[in-house]
Design an enzyme around this catalytic site. Structure first.
Site, mmCIF file in Angstrom:
data_model
loop_
_atom_site.group_PDB
_atom_site.id
_atom_site.type_symbol
_atom_site.label_atom_id
_atom_site.label_comp_id
_atom_site.label_asym_id
_atom_site.label_seq_id
_atom_site.Cartn_x
_atom_site.Cartn_y
_atom_site.Cartn_z
ATOM 1 N N SER A 26 -8.938 -6.971 4.584
ATOM 2 C CA SER A 26 -9.907 -7.686 2.750
ATOM 3 C C SER A 26 -10.568 -8.730 3.468
ATOM 4 C CB SER A 26 -8.602 -7.592 1.893
ATOM 5 O OG SER A 26 -7.612 -6.909 2.101
ATOM 6 N N HIS A 57 -11.306 -2.787 0.351
ATOM 7 C CA HIS A 57 -12.036 -1.945 1.950
ATOM 8 C C HIS A 57 -12.068 -0.591 2.142
ATOM 9 C CE1 HIS A 57 -7.530 -3.480 4.201
ATOM 10 N NE2 HIS A 57 -7.959 -3.592 2.951
ATOM 11 N N HIS A 79 -1.292 0.089 4.695
ATOM 12 C CA HIS A 79 -0.501 -1.281 4.455
ATOM 13 C C HIS A 79 0.872 -0.568 4.526
ATOM 14 C CE1 HIS A 79 -3.778 -3.311 3.749
ATOM 15 N NE2 HIS A 79 -3.634 -4.238 3.305
ATOM 16 N N TYR A 81 2.809 -0.949 2.380
ATOM 17 C CA TYR A 81 3.258 -1.098 0.639
ATOM 18 C C TYR A 81 2.265 -0.113 0.024
ATOM 19 C CZ TYR A 81 -1.560 -3.758 0.968
ATOM 20 O OH TYR A 81 -2.776 -4.153 0.396
ATOM 21 N N GLU A 82 1.538 1.027 0.508
ATOM 22 C CA GLU A 82 0.620 1.358 0.062
ATOM 23 C C GLU A 82 1.650 3.239 -0.098
ATOM 24 O OE1 GLU A 82 -3.631 2.275 1.463
ATOM 25 O OE2 GLU A 82 -2.704 0.843 3.082
ATOM 26 N N ALA A 109 -5.933 -11.030 5.980
ATOM 27 C CA ALA A 109 -5.659 -12.801 4.876
ATOM 28 C C ALA A 109 -4.283 -13.254 4.735
ATOM 29 C CB ALA A 109 -5.927 -12.265 2.936
ATOM 30 N N MET A 204 0.842 -8.710 4.108
ATOM 31 C CA MET A 204 1.874 -7.318 4.073
ATOM 32 C C MET A 204 1.042 -7.359 4.969
ATOM 33 S SD MET A 204 1.397 -7.802 -0.070
ATOM 34 C CE MET A 204 0.982 -9.285 -0.856
ATOM 35 N N SER A 205 0.695 -7.820 6.639
ATOM 36 C CA SER A 205 0.157 -6.263 7.321
ATOM 37 C C SER A 205 0.069 -7.044 9.003
ATOM 38 C CB SER A 205 -1.882 -6.564 7.012
ATOM 39 O OG SER A 205 -2.018 -7.429 7.549
ATOM 40 N N ASN A 228 -4.907 -18.858 0.448
ATOM 41 C CA ASN A 228 -4.184 -19.586 -0.682
ATOM 42 C C ASN A 228 -3.400 -19.954 -0.468
ATOM 43 O OD1 ASN A 228 -3.788 -16.548 -0.375
ATOM 44 N ND2 ASN A 228 -1.427 -17.946 -1.275
ATOM 45 N N HIS A 240 -5.255 -11.242 -6.789
ATOM 46 C CA HIS A 240 -5.444 -10.908 -5.318
ATOM 47 C C HIS A 240 -7.247 -11.092 -5.652
ATOM 48 C CE1 HIS A 240 -6.801 -7.514 -2.052
ATOM 49 N NE2 HIS A 240 -7.319 -6.945 -2.752
HETATM 50 N N1 HPA Z 1 1.608 -14.037 0.281
HETATM 51 C C1 HPA Z 1 1.131 -12.328 0.776
HETATM 52 N N2 HPA Z 1 0.097 -12.063 1.491
HETATM 53 C C2 HPA Z 1 -1.242 -12.743 1.128
HETATM 54 C C3 HPA Z 1 -0.857 -14.074 0.506
HETATM 55 C C4 HPA Z 1 -0.109 -15.055 0.295
HETATM 56 O O1 HPA Z 1 0.057 -15.943 -0.199
HETATM 57 N N3 HPA Z 1 -2.559 -14.059 0.662
HETATM 58 C C5 HPA Z 1 -3.063 -13.474 1.332
HETATM 59 N N4 HPA Z 1 -2.100 -11.902 1.397
#
Ligand code: HPA
Length: 265
Positions: A26, A57, A79, A81-82, A109, A204-205, A228, A240
């Protein structure tokens, strides 16, 4: 196998054989601007090819040269999660392998699991923990049935990129990435647990692609942009849009590093 997708892409590429795949997270698709005269193929136009659903995306391949390499860039990835089947990721990686890809550069990320690696940092992934509970190789698949994962994030590629980052004065952390299935961010307790597991960042990827790539003998180089601190390591809540904003701020140095790596290798 995505046979119809493969035929369509090969036809559009007109003899171009990509050696390197870029799978960009992303807000991290800036490297694709370095591709000279790219052939762009929207996922939506490719027969049988799945569609991405996440904000940030684009959903297309861009194919062309960077330095002496022909790269195929996935602007927009899939992903778990999709709701897509993990096996689909394996099919996409098999498609890339069938197109000629031998090396894969992946970005994502991720949240940091330690305050020593603050938001805005870049982390080279040296290993992963698959905490997703899913695996792209479940079901019938080619040999090797039980792929070795001892050098999943190719150590010689990592040495090269660390050397280059030092020359370019780009600070590059190196650490272990843990994949959570998502799509919710972690609880504070999960973040503490993942740290105890020995992970440095959570996202998550990436892990499904890496498992499938290792299975296809594709060398992997992977990076996290730390967007983060993990939940509970700060008083801030996860969001997000904030993740995307931080990625945008930090993406340029990673893009520069990957571009230079491709131009020099
Ligand atoms: N957790 C999971 N996935 C993420 C995070 C997070 O803190 N930041 C960016 N993608």
């Amino acid at each position: 196998m995505l046979t119809n997708s493969l035929k369509y892409i090969q036809n559009k590429l007109n003899g171009l054989i990509p050696d390197t795949a870029l799978i960009l997270g992303s807000g991290l698709d800036g490297v694709s601007k370095a591709i000279k005269d790219p052939v762009c193929l929207n996922y939506a136009d490719i027969p049988d090819f799945p569609q991405t659903t996440v904000a940030g995306h684009k959903g297309r391949f861009a194919v062309g040269s960077i330095g002496s390499h022909t790269v195929i860039c996935m602007e927009g990835r899939f992903h778990l999660y999709e709701g897509i089947a993990p096996q689909l990721i394996s099919e996409i990686i098999s498609l890339l392998a069938a197109l000629g890809v031998k090396k894969m550069i992946i970005t994502n990320a991720a949240g940091s699991l330690t305050t020593d690696m603050p938001a805005g940092s870049l982390m080279l992934i040296k290993d992963h923990i698959n905490f997703s509970g899913r695996n792209p190789l479940i079901g019938p698949h080619d040999e090797p049935y039980f792929p070795d994962m001892s050098n999943a994030y190719d150590s010689s590629c990592r040495q090269d990129i660390k050397k280059l980052a030092a020359q370019m004065q780009i600070e590059l952390f190196e650490g272990v990435y843990l994949m959570a299935l998502g799509p919710n961010y972690e609880t504070p307790s999960e973040v503490r647990l993942f740290r105890m597991f020995g992970a440095d960042a959570v996202g998550m990827s990436t892990v499904p692609e890496v498992i499938a790539a290792v299975h296809k003998n594709i060398k992997v180089l992977a990076f996290s942009v730390i967007s983060n601190l993990g939940t509970g390591l700060t008083t801030e809540v996860q969001n997000h849009n904030d993740v995307l904003a931080q990625v945008e701020k930090s993406s340029q140095k990673l893009e520069k590093l990957i571009k230079t790596y491709l131009q020099q290798s």
